[in-house]
Write a protein that holds these residues in place. Structure first.
Motif: not given
Length: 276
Positions: A23, A53, A55, A86-87, A108-109, A111-114
């Motif tokens: 993350e 990710d 974005r 994405g989420d 994975t992104p 950052r925290d993400s679903e």
């Protein structure tokens, strides 16, 4: 340079799911994901790549740069199919990890993400690259400022623990977690020892393996705009640094101990050999 010789066998139906998870940005996730995916592809492994990710899309952009450079220079470069999710795309992720492939590499992104948590819960192998510093180590655990002894696991370790529980509930599978030490410096010997000792201590508490990653080299920053990798030596002006970096890649892949073999390899017994 040909890809490493990866042999072994899959322990379940469907592809071996390899997730790059961290993350914190700037840890080398995308560089590791692209190099690993192309190394597997050159070994005859049938695979696909997913960039979660939606974005930043660093991994997807890497492969886009690779296609554009190949077209511009009139050369052929190996590639693999890339999907951006994405989420809210958990269903598409499930379809991908059940595809008729040998492996799926998922970035994975940072950052925290679903979708990132869902990917970890579906992983067979989880790779967490970190820069070799206590700033990045804090993602995994907290240390005493005087003794550098581990005080407690941190938030990402707890997230992985929960994801491992979810994976066990999904199909009874286990997640092989490897923490990869990137941007190792030859100059800060004391810091390297302290981080290494803390990682060894924490690994015994929360269950991960430690593997050597990529050193701090300018070459890794120069490869991205062209989409090239250390596997494309014939298209690079090779130097001593290139050769050393290529050796690092081989060592990393060997340390991952991926149980993979090309579909037509005829392998029938599991093996842990890699990167000859």
């Amino acid at each position: 340079m040909s890809g490493p010789n990866l042999v072994g066998s899959r322990g379940r139906k469907g592809p071996h799911v390899i997730v790059l998870g961290n993350e914190k940005g700037g840890s080398g996730k995308s560089t590791t994901a692209v190099h690993l995916a192309l190394a597997l592809a050159q070994s005859g492994i049938r695979l696909a790549v997913a960039d979660l990710d939606h974005r930043q899309q660093s991994t997807a952009r890497y492969f886009e740069n690779r296609r554009n450079w190949a077209e511009r220079m009139g050369i052929e470069l190996s590639s693999v199919p890339v999907t951006v999710l994405g989420d809210g795309s958990t269903g598409a992720l499930d379809t991908l990890v059940r595809a008729d492939l040998d492996a799926v590499v998922i970035d994975t992104p940072g950052r925290d993400s679903e979708i990132g948590r869902a990917a970890i819960a579906r992983a067979d192998t989880l790779i967490t690259p970190i820069n070799d510093s206590f700033i990045d180590f804090d993602l995994l655990g907290q240390v005493d400022p005087e003794t550098y002894k581990v005080v407690r696991p941190s938030f990402y370790a707890e997230l992985v623990w929960k994801a491992r529980q979810e994976r066990a509930k999904l199909d009874g599978g286990q997640v092989d977690w490897i923490v990869v030490r990137n941007r190792l410096s030859t100059l800060e010997a004391r810091n390297r020892r302290r981080v290494g000792t803390a990682l060894e201590e924490l690994s015994k508490r929360i269950g991960f393996r430690v593997a050597p990653g990529f050193s701090e080299r300018v070459i890794y920053r120069e490869l991205f705009p062209r989409g090239l990798t250390l596997l494309d030596m014939e298209h690079l002006e090779a130097s001593v640094s290139h050769v050393a970096a290529r050796a690092e890649l081989r060592e990393l892949i060997a340390a991952l101990q991926l149980p993979l073999a090309p579909a037509d390899s005829g392998e029938t017994e599991p093996s842990r050999e890699a990167a000859a």
